[in-house]
Design an enzyme around this catalytic site. Sequence first.
Site, mmCIF file in Angstrom:
data_model
loop_
_atom_site.group_PDB
_atom_site.id
_atom_site.type_symbol
_atom_site.label_atom_id
_atom_site.label_comp_id
_atom_site.label_asym_id
_atom_site.label_seq_id
_atom_site.Cartn_x
_atom_site.Cartn_y
_atom_site.Cartn_z
ATOM 1 N N CYS A 274 0.793 -1.233 0.000
ATOM 2 C CA CYS A 274 0.000 0.000 0.000
ATOM 3 C C CYS A 274 0.824 1.282 0.000
ATOM 4 O O CYS A 274 0.628 2.133 -0.872
ATOM 5 C CB CYS A 274 -0.983 0.040 1.170
ATOM 6 N N ARG A 303 5.474 -11.584 5.663
ATOM 7 C CA ARG A 303 4.733 -11.460 6.913
ATOM 8 C C ARG A 303 5.169 -12.562 7.867
ATOM 9 O O ARG A 303 5.364 -13.708 7.452
ATOM 10 C CB ARG A 303 3.223 -11.583 6.655
ATOM 11 N N GLN A 321 1.177 -11.350 -4.040
ATOM 12 C CA GLN A 321 -0.210 -10.965 -4.270
ATOM 13 C C GLN A 321 -0.407 -10.427 -5.676
ATOM 14 O O GLN A 321 0.477 -9.775 -6.222
ATOM 15 C CB GLN A 321 -0.612 -9.868 -3.276
ATOM 16 N N ASP A 323 -1.836 -7.800 -6.554
ATOM 17 C CA ASP A 323 -2.302 -6.657 -5.774
ATOM 18 C C ASP A 323 -2.661 -5.468 -6.653
ATOM 19 O O ASP A 323 -2.125 -5.324 -7.743
ATOM 20 C CB ASP A 323 -1.175 -6.250 -4.818
ATOM 21 N N HIS A 325 -4.175 -1.144 -5.982
ATOM 22 C CA HIS A 325 -4.842 -0.105 -5.220
ATOM 23 C C HIS A 325 -5.556 0.798 -6.201
ATOM 24 O O HIS A 325 -4.928 1.341 -7.102
ATOM 25 C CB HIS A 325 -3.834 0.657 -4.360
ATOM 26 N N LYS A 407 -13.921 -5.626 4.428
ATOM 27 C CA LYS A 407 -13.550 -6.275 3.165
ATOM 28 C C LYS A 407 -14.468 -7.432 2.830
ATOM 29 O O LYS A 407 -15.175 -7.960 3.682
ATOM 30 C CB LYS A 407 -12.107 -6.765 3.244
ATOM 31 N N HIS A 453 -8.456 -1.644 -1.917
ATOM 32 C CA HIS A 453 -7.336 -2.591 -2.004
ATOM 33 C C HIS A 453 -7.955 -3.873 -2.557
ATOM 34 O O HIS A 453 -9.029 -4.265 -2.101
ATOM 35 C CB HIS A 453 -6.765 -2.960 -0.634
#
Length: 564
Positions: A274, A303, A321, A323, A325, A407, A453
């Site tokens: 992010c 993580r 991911q 991913d 945004h 989410k 996200h």
Amino acid sequence: MDNKILDQLRHSCAHLLAAAVLDIYPQAKITLGPAIKNGFYYDIDFEDEKISPSDLKKIEEKMKQIVKTWTGFKKIEVSEKEAKKIFKDNPYKLELIDEIVSRKEKITLYQSGDFIDLCRGGHIEKPNENIKYFKLLSIAGAYWRGNEKNKMLTRIYGTAFFSKEDLDNYLKKYEEAKKIDHKKLGLQLGIYLLAPEVGSGLLLWAPDGAFIRRKIEELIYKEQEKRGYLHVYTPHIGKKSLWQTSGHWDLYRDKMYSPMNIDEEEYLIKPMNCPFHMMIYKSTPRSYRDLPLRIAEIATVYRYEKAGELSGMLRVRHITQDDSHIFCQEEKVIDEFLGVFEYMEYLLKIFGIKKYYLRLGLRSPKEKYLGNNEIWIKAEKEIVKAIEKRGLKYIRSEGDAAFYGPKLDVIIEDALGREWQCGTIQVDFMLPQRFNLEYVDKNNQIKRPVLLHRAPLGSLERWVAILIEHYKGAFPLWLAPKQVEILPISEKYNDHAKKIDNLLKENGLRSMVNSENETLGKKIRNATLKKIPYLIIIGEKEVEKNKIAVRTRKGEDLGQLEIN
RNA sequence: GCCGAUGUAGUUUAGUGGUAAAACAAACCCUUGGUAAGGGUUAGAGUGCGGGUUCGAUUCCCGCCGUCGGCUCCA
């Protein structure tokens, strides 16, 4: 079979388990014993006694003995005082009684044979006739009330059915499922490996796994480009202050690895992308004409997962991911959300995943979150509006929100019936505020964008694990690392096989020749075990007629085909 | 992290208080075969790591590490 009745059987069986345990281990304190998806369990505090799977047999025997005396379940309503007297030696039941009293509910006990348990009901009528086909399956630890600060109890899992056939079937299915477990199949097929020398939860993508991943990445790039996403690359580390701004340092720290020092400044390995994408947004003044701005990256984040949580490719310490945004105007959130959802459905369809459900993750009072109540309610409303606009079914789940917003997750089962969160779409009013993101609207007013996200597959590690099990190792043609294996019947035909191989490669097929000095039967067997979609057999007949004999991994013989 | 189980050749497994057995895979040889395992030879582990008990431990005990099943947590 009605699931409710099966649950009643299983819950009754849990009572029986508790009765047998108390008979053998009088010092044990029984706690809770519900029916669950595929059976039942009972959580028991055995105090100093150690219980291991080898003890299950004798508990089962005792259950069979006791059940003969159980002709029914007798409901007894008691006062708080009486209940507390009966369970005076069991602090867990006393805690439950207090809760029942505080909820102003009636205290009910159920007696079967000599055994009495605190219980709200839901049993079968004739235990001695119906509880026959059951099995205790495993032993596990489980915290009292699911809280890791509490004492760990011993959980005994079991299952029960109304017929021997159903029980045997279930056990057989379970054994079959273990064979397609990605942890086993993934290693066999050369998709991934874990080397203790590298570290727990750090997986190595083997060549065939890397190939599959690359094909998925290609799909992602292609589909996202079509949908207006802009792909970027960002570093794996960044200054700690960046993560303080984003709120990760305060609320996500237990998932982050320790800082490292570079030029006397602290840096962190990214647990999420992010903040980097925020910086790209901020790099230039934005107009409403730039929105929605969809910044995407297939990126690996790191993580910390507790050692005991790690599991093959499904739960690792670095996740890649798909991913993105999306920065958009507040009035466009629902459209954007639905756009992402349609893309997510499209992907699920491409991979043939039909069995999944949607979970709306909301705040729970226990956890810490960014922002105020108002902004959370707004975000939740936007999601619910979007979901309802499409008429989607979902379950609400408190405590499954991200720390910056609610989410919607896609939950998929693995071969052994365990549920995993895959795709996710999150609505966030928080980070735009913390990073002070702005755009100019058509009236030349400064506005704040809303952030979505989203990772429609979740992580490629988990996704490939799910795929291995979903396809049982037999990947569809477009994903199969090797599509064709050419099997010459004897070494005499190796040269001809090589020619066919080159021809296929020129036409974009992923083929190879197995020129080993082995029998045809053995080559077929090995290629089939590797789940190679098509086998081409080359012998005298094929060379003469200039044809190829084709067989599939399912064992179908497609006969002789022309080459052209 | 917590509870429990487990750790023997590349893989799957056997086994014993007296320094490990097999199958598959590998290499080589014979065979040159028609739709899920042809035959033979050879090489390969000192039994996860570190302690302890013992004349002697792969086997018993303790600690650590890894893995598996759960719990908690999560993409």
